[in-house]
Design a protein around this motif. Structure first.
Motif, PDB file in Angstrom:
ATOM      1  N   ASP A 131      10.117 -12.027  10.812  1.00 29.19           N
ATOM      2  CA  ASP A 131      10.226 -13.059  11.861  1.00 29.19           C
ATOM      3  C   ASP A 131      11.676 -13.459  12.126  1.00 29.19           C
ATOM      4  OD1 ASP A 131       7.482 -13.048  12.041  1.00 29.19           O
ATOM      5  OD2 ASP A 131       7.194 -14.966  10.976  1.00 29.19           O
ATOM      6  N   LEU A 132      12.517 -13.421  11.114  1.00 32.42           N
ATOM      7  CA  LEU A 132      13.909 -13.852  11.251  1.00 32.42           C
ATOM      8  C   LEU A 132      14.861 -12.678  11.484  1.00 32.42           C
ATOM      9  CD1 LEU A 132      13.913 -16.506   8.382  1.00 32.42           C
ATOM     10  CD2 LEU A 132      13.882 -16.954  10.851  1.00 32.42           C
ATOM     11  N   ASP A 133      14.312 -11.531  11.843  1.00 33.22           N
ATOM     12  CA  ASP A 133      15.095 -10.314  12.066  1.00 33.22           C
ATOM     13  C   ASP A 133      16.019 -10.012  10.885  1.00 33.22           C
ATOM     14  OD1 ASP A 133      14.015  -9.749  14.586  1.00 33.22           O
ATOM     15  OD2 ASP A 133      15.403 -11.150  15.573  1.00 33.22           O
ATOM     16  N   MET A 134      15.467 -10.215   9.665  1.00 33.06           N
ATOM     17  CA  MET A 134      16.233  -9.939   8.448  1.00 33.06           C
ATOM     18  C   MET A 134      15.576  -8.831   7.633  1.00 33.06           C
ATOM     19  SD  MET A 134      17.051 -13.875   7.321  1.00 33.06           S
ATOM     20  CE  MET A 134      18.097 -13.461   5.946  1.00 33.06           C
ATOM     21  N   SER A 135      14.658  -8.133   8.251  1.00 34.42           N
ATOM     22  CA  SER A 135      13.904  -7.131   7.505  1.00 34.42           C
ATOM     23  C   SER A 135      14.754  -5.914   7.183  1.00 34.42           C
ATOM     24  CB  SER A 135      12.652  -6.726   8.281  1.00 34.42           C
ATOM     25  OG  SER A 135      12.995  -6.086   9.481  1.00 34.42           O
ATOM     26  N   GLU A 136      14.343  -5.235   6.123  1.00 39.50           N
ATOM     27  CA  GLU A 136      14.995  -4.001   5.694  1.00 39.50           C
ATOM     28  C   GLU A 136      14.034  -2.853   5.936  1.00 39.50           C
ATOM     29  OE1 GLU A 136      15.935  -4.731   1.611  1.00 39.50           O
ATOM     30  OE2 GLU A 136      17.607  -6.061   2.094  1.00 39.50           O
ATOM     31  N   ASP A 137      14.522  -1.645   5.764  1.00 38.52           N
ATOM     32  CA  ASP A 137      13.660  -0.468   5.956  1.00 38.52           C
ATOM     33  C   ASP A 137      12.447  -0.561   5.037  1.00 38.52           C
ATOM     34  OD1 ASP A 137      15.296   0.612   7.849  1.00 38.52           O
ATOM     35  OD2 ASP A 137      16.307   2.029   6.485  1.00 38.52           O
ATOM     36  N   GLY A 138      11.288  -0.371   5.617  1.00 37.33           N
ATOM     37  CA  GLY A 138      10.053  -0.345   4.841  1.00 37.33           C
ATOM     38  C   GLY A 138       9.359  -1.689   4.718  1.00 37.33           C
ATOM     39  N   ASP A 139       9.991  -2.783   5.156  1.00 31.21           N
ATOM     40  CA  ASP A 139       9.363  -4.107   5.025  1.00 31.21           C
ATOM     41  C   ASP A 139       8.052  -4.198   5.815  1.00 31.21           C
ATOM     42  OD1 ASP A 139      11.233  -5.048   3.274  1.00 31.21           O
ATOM     43  OD2 ASP A 139      12.237  -6.413   4.700  1.00 31.21           O
ATOM     44  N   GLU A 140       8.036  -3.601   7.015  1.00 31.45           N
ATOM     45  CA  GLU A 140       6.803  -3.683   7.828  1.00 31.45           C
ATOM     46  C   GLU A 140       5.660  -2.929   7.158  1.00 31.45           C
ATOM     47  OE1 GLU A 140       7.268  -2.915  12.000  1.00 31.45           O
ATOM     48  OE2 GLU A 140       9.032  -4.224  12.124  1.00 31.45           O
ATOM     49  N   GLU A 141       5.960  -1.789   6.554  1.00 26.73           N
ATOM     50  CA  GLU A 141       4.919  -1.017   5.852  1.00 26.73           C
ATOM     51  C   GLU A 141       4.445  -1.778   4.607  1.00 26.73           C
ATOM     52  OE1 GLU A 141       7.906   0.453   6.757  1.00 26.73           O
ATOM     53  OE2 GLU A 141       7.086   1.441   8.528  1.00 26.73           O
ATOM     54  N   ARG A 142       5.407  -2.397   3.899  1.00 26.96           N
ATOM     55  CA  ARG A 142       5.033  -3.191   2.716  1.00 26.96           C
ATOM     56  C   ARG A 142       4.176  -4.382   3.120  1.00 26.96           C
ATOM     57  NH1 ARG A 142       9.942  -1.293   1.006  1.00 26.96           N
ATOM     58  NH2 ARG A 142      11.212  -3.001   1.803  1.00 26.96           N
ATOM     59  N   LEU A 143       4.543  -5.041   4.228  1.00 30.68           N
ATOM     60  CA  LEU A 143       3.760  -6.182   4.717  1.00 30.68           C
ATOM     61  C   LEU A 143       2.333  -5.748   5.036  1.00 30.68           C
ATOM     62  CD1 LEU A 143       3.507  -9.129   5.651  1.00 30.68           C
ATOM     63  CD2 LEU A 143       4.351  -8.389   7.909  1.00 30.68           C
ATOM     64  N   LYS A 144       2.219  -4.636   5.715  1.00 33.94           N
ATOM     65  CA  LYS A 144       0.885  -4.124   6.069  1.00 33.94           C
ATOM     66  C   LYS A 144       0.086  -3.790   4.800  1.00 33.94           C
ATOM     67  CE  LYS A 144      -1.387  -0.656   8.916  1.00 33.94           C
ATOM     68  NZ  LYS A 144      -1.229   0.465   9.838  1.00 33.94           N
ATOM     69  N   ALA A 145       0.737  -3.179   3.814  1.00 33.47           N
ATOM     70  CA  ALA A 145       0.056  -2.808   2.557  1.00 33.47           C
ATOM     71  C   ALA A 145      -0.409  -4.067   1.810  1.00 33.47           C
ATOM     72  CB  ALA A 145       0.983  -1.983   1.679  1.00 33.47           C
ATOM     73  N   TRP A 146       0.455  -5.103   1.759  1.00 41.21           N
ATOM     74  CA  TRP A 146       0.068  -6.346   1.071  1.00 41.21           C
ATOM     75  C   TRP A 146      -1.061  -7.065   1.817  1.00 41.21           C
ATOM     76  CZ3 TRP A 146       0.713  -7.853  -3.696  1.00 41.21           C
ATOM     77  CH2 TRP A 146       1.748  -7.313  -4.458  1.00 41.21           C
ATOM     78  N   LYS A 147      -1.039  -7.033   3.145  1.00 42.69           N
ATOM     79  CA  LYS A 147      -2.127  -7.667   3.911  1.00 42.69           C
ATOM     80  C   LYS A 147      -3.445  -6.932   3.679  1.00 42.69           C
ATOM     81  CE  LYS A 147       0.379  -9.964   7.641  1.00 42.69           C
ATOM     82  NZ  LYS A 147       0.580 -10.056   9.093  1.00 42.69           N
ATOM     83  N   LYS A 148      -3.378  -5.616   3.662  1.00 43.76           N
ATOM     84  CA  LYS A 148      -4.588  -4.820   3.390  1.00 43.76           C
ATOM     85  C   LYS A 148      -5.116  -5.139   1.982  1.00 43.76           C
ATOM     86  CE  LYS A 148      -6.290  -0.088   3.129  1.00 43.76           C
ATOM     87  NZ  LYS A 148      -5.981   1.333   3.190  1.00 43.76           N
ATOM     88  N   TYR A 149      -4.200  -5.215   1.034  1.00 42.84           N
ATOM     89  CA  TYR A 149      -4.566  -5.554  -0.351  1.00 42.84           C
ATOM     90  C   TYR A 149      -5.228  -6.939  -0.412  1.00 42.84           C
ATOM     91  CZ  TYR A 149      -3.756  -6.780  -5.301  1.00 42.84           C
ATOM     92  OH  TYR A 149      -3.890  -7.181  -6.607  1.00 42.84           O
ATOM     93  N   ARG A 150      -4.666  -7.924   0.303  1.00 41.12           N
ATOM     94  CA  ARG A 150      -5.228  -9.279   0.317  1.00 41.12           C
ATOM     95  C   ARG A 150      -6.645  -9.280   0.893  1.00 41.12           C
ATOM     96  NH1 ARG A 150      -2.013 -14.023   3.312  1.00 41.12           N
ATOM     97  NH2 ARG A 150      -2.441 -12.667   5.094  1.00 41.12           N
ATOM     98  N   VAL A 151      -6.867  -8.506   1.978  1.00 40.17           N
ATOM     99  CA  VAL A 151      -8.205  -8.416   2.569  1.00 40.17           C
ATOM    100  C   VAL A 151      -9.188  -7.819   1.552  1.00 40.17           C
ATOM    101  CG1 VAL A 151      -9.596  -7.227   4.330  1.00 40.17           C
ATOM    102  CG2 VAL A 151      -7.426  -8.310   4.964  1.00 40.17           C
ATOM    103  N   LEU A 152      -8.766  -6.751   0.876  1.00 41.25           N
ATOM    104  CA  LEU A 152      -9.633  -6.114  -0.125  1.00 41.25           C
ATOM    105  C   LEU A 152      -9.936  -7.079  -1.283  1.00 41.25           C
ATOM    106  CD1 LEU A 152      -8.071  -2.525  -0.239  1.00 41.25           C
ATOM    107  CD2 LEU A 152     -10.244  -3.216   0.810  1.00 41.25           C
ATOM    108  N   LEU A 153      -8.922  -7.846  -1.702  1.00 35.40           N
ATOM    109  CA  LEU A 153      -9.139  -8.846  -2.766  1.00 35.40           C
ATOM    110  C   LEU A 153     -10.150  -9.897  -2.338  1.00 35.40           C
ATOM    111  CD1 LEU A 153      -5.651  -9.689  -4.319  1.00 35.40           C
ATOM    112  CD2 LEU A 153      -7.644  -8.804  -5.511  1.00 35.40           C
ATOM    113  N   ASN A 154     -10.027 -10.373  -1.100  1.00 36.17           N
ATOM    114  CA  ASN A 154     -10.940 -11.402  -0.605  1.00 36.17           C
ATOM    115  C   ASN A 154     -12.378 -10.911  -0.545  1.00 36.17           C
ATOM    116  OD1 ASN A 154      -9.733 -13.966  -0.094  1.00 36.17           O
ATOM    117  ND2 ASN A 154      -8.441 -12.969   1.431  1.00 36.17           N
ATOM    118  N   ARG A 155     -12.563  -9.640  -0.386  1.00 35.50           N
ATOM    119  CA  ARG A 155     -13.920  -9.071  -0.316  1.00 35.50           C
ATOM    120  C   ARG A 155     -14.553  -8.882  -1.693  1.00 35.50           C
ATOM    121  NH1 ARG A 155     -12.745  -4.536   4.353  1.00 35.50           N
ATOM    122  NH2 ARG A 155     -12.606  -6.023   6.070  1.00 35.50           N
TER     123      ARG A 155
END
Length: 178
Positions: free
Chosen positions: A137-161
């Motif tokens: 959001d603050l345009d401070m991301s590094e290479d791979g941050d978007e993929e890591r964010l997506k992986a952590w969100k997917k992990y959180r969804v799986l945990l909630n289930r």
């Protein structure tokens, strides 16, 4: 002659000690002039002017069949009702003869552990997602941050289930941190 003394304040009148006696006297009310017999696991006690052997478990460790609390025996006689020398183990109950596995208690413990683990893992996922989202959001991301964010969100969804009340639950694998 020897006086063999017993504790006449104790219901069982156990032998306490012996002392030399004068030949021309009678034994006191708390002594006999008959030598007590000693046998492993028993202690001599006076009964009707004679020595009898009473079971002696003093110093042995026993366990309450209700609370599983450990105690040391400090009395003469048989082990009191409600106690056993058999040591309890984790998640057990008394079946009238021995300790047996209490599957309900064991399962309740596993479910509690699963719920605590799920909560801890969700907190970790939320923290990682929050930090990665802030960087993006603050345009401070590094290479791979978007993929890591997506992986952590997917992990959180799986945990909630996850159903933490399932004792055989399998938790999803955490995303790589790098």
């Amino acid at each position: 002659m020897i006086n063999y003394y017993f504790d006449n304040t104790n219901e069982l009148k156990p032998f306490t000690h012996e002392l030399e006696a004068n030949d021309d006297t009678l034994p006191p009310d708390n002594a006999l002039r008959i030598a007590p017999e000693f046998k492993d696991g028993y202690w001599p006690c006076e009964k009707n002017g004679k020595w009898g052997l009473v079971e002696d478990n003093r110093g042995k460790t026993v366990y309450s069949i209700e609370t599983k609390v450990q105690d040391k025996i400090d009395y003469l006689g048989k082990i009191k009702s409600g106690f056993t020398e058999l040591e309890p183990f984790e998640f057990c109950k008394w079946n009238g003869e021995k300790w047996v596995l209490d599957e309900d208690e064991q399962n309740a413990f596993k479910i509690k552990q699963n719920k605590m683990l799920k909560s801890s893992l969700l907190n970790e996922a939320n923290e990682n997602i929050s930090i990665l989202q802030d960087a993006i959001d603050l345009d401070m991301s590094e290479d791979g941050d978007e993929e890591r964010l997506k992986a952590w969100k997917k992990y959180r969804v799986l945990l909630n289930r996850i159903d933490a009340s399932d004792i055989n639950v399998i938790f999803p694998t955490k995303p790589e941190l790098s």
